[in-house]
Design a protein around this motif. Structure first.
Motif, PDB file in Angstrom:
ATOM      1  N   LYS A 137       0.807  -1.242   0.159  1.00  0.00           N
ATOM      2  CA  LYS A 137      -0.145   0.015   0.204  1.00  0.00           C
ATOM      3  C   LYS A 137       0.998   1.355   0.178  1.00  0.00           C
ATOM      4  N   ARG A 138       1.886   1.230   0.281  1.00  0.00           N
ATOM      5  CA  ARG A 138       2.982   2.314   0.601  1.00  0.00           C
ATOM      6  C   ARG A 138       4.287   2.022  -0.204  1.00  0.00           C
ATOM      7  N   GLY A 139       4.746   3.055  -1.033  1.00  0.00           N
ATOM      8  CA  GLY A 139       6.244   3.070  -1.512  1.00  0.00           C
ATOM      9  C   GLY A 139       6.378   1.640  -2.445  1.00  0.00           C
ATOM     10  N   TYR A 140       7.380   0.968  -1.886  1.00  0.00           N
ATOM     11  CA  TYR A 140       7.768  -0.204  -2.419  1.00  0.00           C
ATOM     12  C   TYR A 140       7.782  -1.268  -1.614  1.00  0.00           C
ATOM     13  N   MET A 141       7.063  -1.136  -0.555  1.00  0.00           N
ATOM     14  CA  MET A 141       6.625  -2.145   0.469  1.00  0.00           C
ATOM     15  C   MET A 141       5.682  -3.252  -0.518  1.00  0.00           C
ATOM     16  N   GLN A 142       6.244  -4.544  -0.230  1.00  0.00           N
ATOM     17  CA  GLN A 142       5.570  -5.751  -0.422  1.00  0.00           C
ATOM     18  C   GLN A 142       4.471  -6.250   0.522  1.00  0.00           C
ATOM     19  N   SER A 143       5.016  -6.331   1.703  1.00  0.00           N
ATOM     20  CA  SER A 143       4.139  -6.851   2.927  1.00  0.00           C
ATOM     21  C   SER A 143       4.898  -6.197   4.092  1.00  0.00           C
ATOM     22  N   GLY A 144       4.230  -5.868   4.956  1.00  0.00           N
ATOM     23  CA  GLY A 144       4.693  -5.484   6.306  1.00  0.00           C
ATOM     24  C   GLY A 144       3.831  -5.627   7.505  1.00  0.00           C
ATOM     25  N   SER A 145       4.211  -5.411   8.772  1.00  0.00           N
ATOM     26  CA  SER A 145       3.260  -5.724  10.074  1.00  0.00           C
ATOM     27  C   SER A 145       3.952  -4.875  11.069  1.00  0.00           C
ATOM     28  N   TRP A 146       2.849  -4.393  11.834  1.00  0.00           N
ATOM     29  CA  TRP A 146       3.331  -3.727  13.074  1.00  0.00           C
ATOM     30  C   TRP A 146       2.423  -4.185  14.303  1.00  0.00           C
ATOM     31  N   ASP A 147       3.065  -4.799  15.457  1.00  0.00           N
ATOM     32  CA  ASP A 147       2.213  -5.474  16.302  1.00  0.00           C
ATOM     33  C   ASP A 147       2.795  -4.683  17.829  1.00  0.00           C
ATOM     34  N   ALA A 148       1.854  -4.109  18.557  1.00  0.00           N
ATOM     35  CA  ALA A 148       2.139  -3.259  19.467  1.00  0.00           C
ATOM     36  C   ALA A 148       1.274  -3.927  20.685  1.00  0.00           C
ATOM     37  N   ILE A 149       2.041  -4.177  21.846  1.00  0.00           N
ATOM     38  CA  ILE A 149       1.411  -4.861  22.979  1.00  0.00           C
ATOM     39  C   ILE A 149       1.805  -3.995  24.177  1.00  0.00           C
ATOM     40  N   HIS A 150       0.882  -3.429  24.836  1.00  0.00           N
ATOM     41  CA  HIS A 150       1.138  -2.459  26.134  1.00  0.00           C
ATOM     42  C   HIS A 150       0.311  -3.052  27.112  1.00  0.00           C
ATOM     43  N   VAL A 151       1.099  -3.477  28.145  1.00  0.00           N
ATOM     44  CA  VAL A 151       0.304  -4.131  29.378  1.00  0.00           C
ATOM     45  C   VAL A 151       0.616  -3.310  30.765  1.00  0.00           C
ATOM     46  N   ILE A 152      -0.319  -2.962  31.344  1.00  0.00           N
ATOM     47  CA  ILE A 152      -0.164  -1.950  32.315  1.00  0.00           C
ATOM     48  C   ILE A 152      -0.728  -2.502  33.850  1.00  0.00           C
ATOM     49  N   GLN A 153      -0.142  -2.448  34.675  1.00  0.00           N
ATOM     50  CA  GLN A 153      -0.305  -3.014  36.086  1.00  0.00           C
ATOM     51  C   GLN A 153      -0.766  -1.721  36.762  1.00  0.00           C
ATOM     52  N   VAL A 154      -2.027  -1.802  37.538  1.00  0.00           N
ATOM     53  CA  VAL A 154      -2.412  -0.759  38.117  1.00  0.00           C
ATOM     54  C   VAL A 154      -2.480  -1.113  39.743  1.00  0.00           C
ATOM     55  N   ASP A 188      10.323  -6.556  -2.628  1.00  0.00           N
ATOM     56  CA  ASP A 188      10.721  -7.387  -3.725  1.00  0.00           C
ATOM     57  C   ASP A 188      10.079  -7.009  -5.034  1.00  0.00           C
ATOM     58  N   ASN A 189      11.081  -5.883  -5.504  1.00  0.00           N
ATOM     59  CA  ASN A 189      10.731  -5.547  -6.856  1.00  0.00           C
ATOM     60  C   ASN A 189      12.030  -5.030  -7.342  1.00  0.00           C
ATOM     61  N   LYS A 190      12.207  -4.584  -8.647  1.00  0.00           N
ATOM     62  CA  LYS A 190      13.380  -4.234  -9.386  1.00  0.00           C
ATOM     63  C   LYS A 190      13.854  -2.931  -8.915  1.00  0.00           C
ATOM     64  N   GLN A 191      12.882  -1.840  -8.532  1.00  0.00           N
ATOM     65  CA  GLN A 191      13.228  -0.622  -8.230  1.00  0.00           C
ATOM     66  C   GLN A 191      13.993  -0.504  -6.816  1.00  0.00           C
ATOM     67  N   SER A 192      13.255  -1.214  -5.940  1.00  0.00           N
ATOM     68  CA  SER A 192      13.794  -0.980  -4.366  1.00  0.00           C
ATOM     69  C   SER A 192      14.789  -2.092  -4.161  1.00  0.00           C
ATOM     70  N   GLY A 193      14.825  -3.186  -5.024  1.00  0.00           N
ATOM     71  CA  GLY A 193      15.467  -4.210  -4.630  1.00  0.00           C
ATOM     72  C   GLY A 193      14.771  -5.544  -3.654  1.00  0.00           C
ATOM     73  N   THR A 194      15.323  -6.293  -3.018  1.00  0.00           N
ATOM     74  CA  THR A 194      14.955  -7.103  -2.290  1.00  0.00           C
ATOM     75  C   THR A 194      15.469  -7.176  -0.839  1.00  0.00           C
ATOM     76  N   PHE A 195      14.446  -7.166   0.244  1.00  0.00           N
ATOM     77  CA  PHE A 195      15.229  -7.366   1.501  1.00  0.00           C
ATOM     78  C   PHE A 195      14.209  -7.413   2.428  1.00  0.00           C
ATOM     79  N   ASN A 196      14.446  -8.152   3.799  1.00  0.00           N
ATOM     80  CA  ASN A 196      13.390  -8.508   4.712  1.00  0.00           C
ATOM     81  C   ASN A 196      13.987  -7.783   6.126  1.00  0.00           C
ATOM     82  N   LEU A 197      13.342  -6.836   6.503  1.00  0.00           N
ATOM     83  CA  LEU A 197      13.765  -6.161   7.663  1.00  0.00           C
ATOM     84  C   LEU A 197      13.002  -6.296   8.709  1.00  0.00           C
TER      85      LEU A 197
END
Length: 245
Positions: A137-154, A176-185
């Motif tokens: 959906k953005r730029g040269y990204m083929q796929s990506g994910s963001w997982d956030a876990i916030h645990v609060i003890q009160v 993974d395309n010709k313009q940006s190259g291929t990498f997994n970060l």
């Protein structure tokens, strides 16, 4: 155990579950410690009653069933499953509504869930979860994910409450395309912070303040490239391509 945790910290989120299963086989005596300390990429399920998606984790699990924060029902159905008290449930419902708005505005989509339950010290624990996946959906990204876990003890204090926040973020990006190259970060990071706050504005406002103003992991680490907001990553790909041509 120390070596096992060091290994898990170095593994990409996509390989975390496989690595954890291998460690559980090798270190059965440390199973409880590993399961309680290792965070895995979040999974999602659909609430059949409300037709809303919710996030699966150890905090809404009872046996092999998971409780939905929307309907308070378990899937698969479970008799006598552990549910929060009426007071905690009311706070949980409100937190899910507010956190959904925050997630939509800050992350521009994704899925969020909040789970709240009592602890043994006359306080409670709240878990705020966000998951966002992207597919080209953005730029040269083929796929990506963001997982956030916030645990609060009160914990209660006279005229105030003490909040201890543990935040974990797991992030991955694949091109993974010709313009940006291929990498997994990919990678993950965990941080902790504590605050004692007045109850004048209520628990929900205090927890939201910690997550929104101080709980985001990128606030801990500063303006480094790796933990900037995802859209800043994607904007850099075009710049990198121009510099390398």
């Amino acid at each position: 155990m120390e070596a096992a945790m060091d290994l898990m910290r170095r593994m990409p989120p996509g390989s975390a579950e496989t690595t954890l299963n291998a460690l559980l086989s090798l270190l059965p005596d440390h199973s409880l410690d590993l399961l309680s300390q290792v965070d895995l990429p979040l999974q999602v399920c659909m609430d059949k009653e409300s037709m809303k998606e919710y996030i699966l984790c150890e905090y809404n699990r009872d046996a092999d069933s998971y409780r939905s924060p929307w309907s308070n029902n378990f899937e698969p159905p479970l008799e006598d499953g552990a549910v929060p008290s009426k007071e905690m449930r009311n706070l949980e419902v409100e937190a899910n509504e507010v956190f959904s708005v925050y997630r939509d505005q800050y992350y521009e989509g994704g899925i969020s869930s909040v789970y709240i339950w009592e602890d043994e010290d006359n306080g409670f624990i709240a878990c705020f979860l966000i998951k966002k996946d992207g597919q080209g959906k953005r730029g040269y990204m083929q796929s990506g994910s963001w997982d956030a876990i916030h645990v609060i003890q009160v914990g209660p204090e006279e005229g105030a409450a003490h909040y201890c926040l543990n935040s974990t973020v797991m992030l991955s990006l694949i091109t993974d395309n010709k313009q940006s190259g291929t990498f997994n970060l990919s990678g993950s990071i965990r941080r902790q912070m504590s605050m004692t706050l007045s109850l004048a504005d209520g628990h929900l406002a205090n927890m939201g303040k910690m997550i929104g103003n101080g709980g985001e992991v990128e606030k801990f680490v500063g303006p480094g490239l790796f933990w900037q907001r995802p859209e800043k990553w994607f904007a850099l790909f075009g710049h990198h391509r121009k510099c390398s041509t």
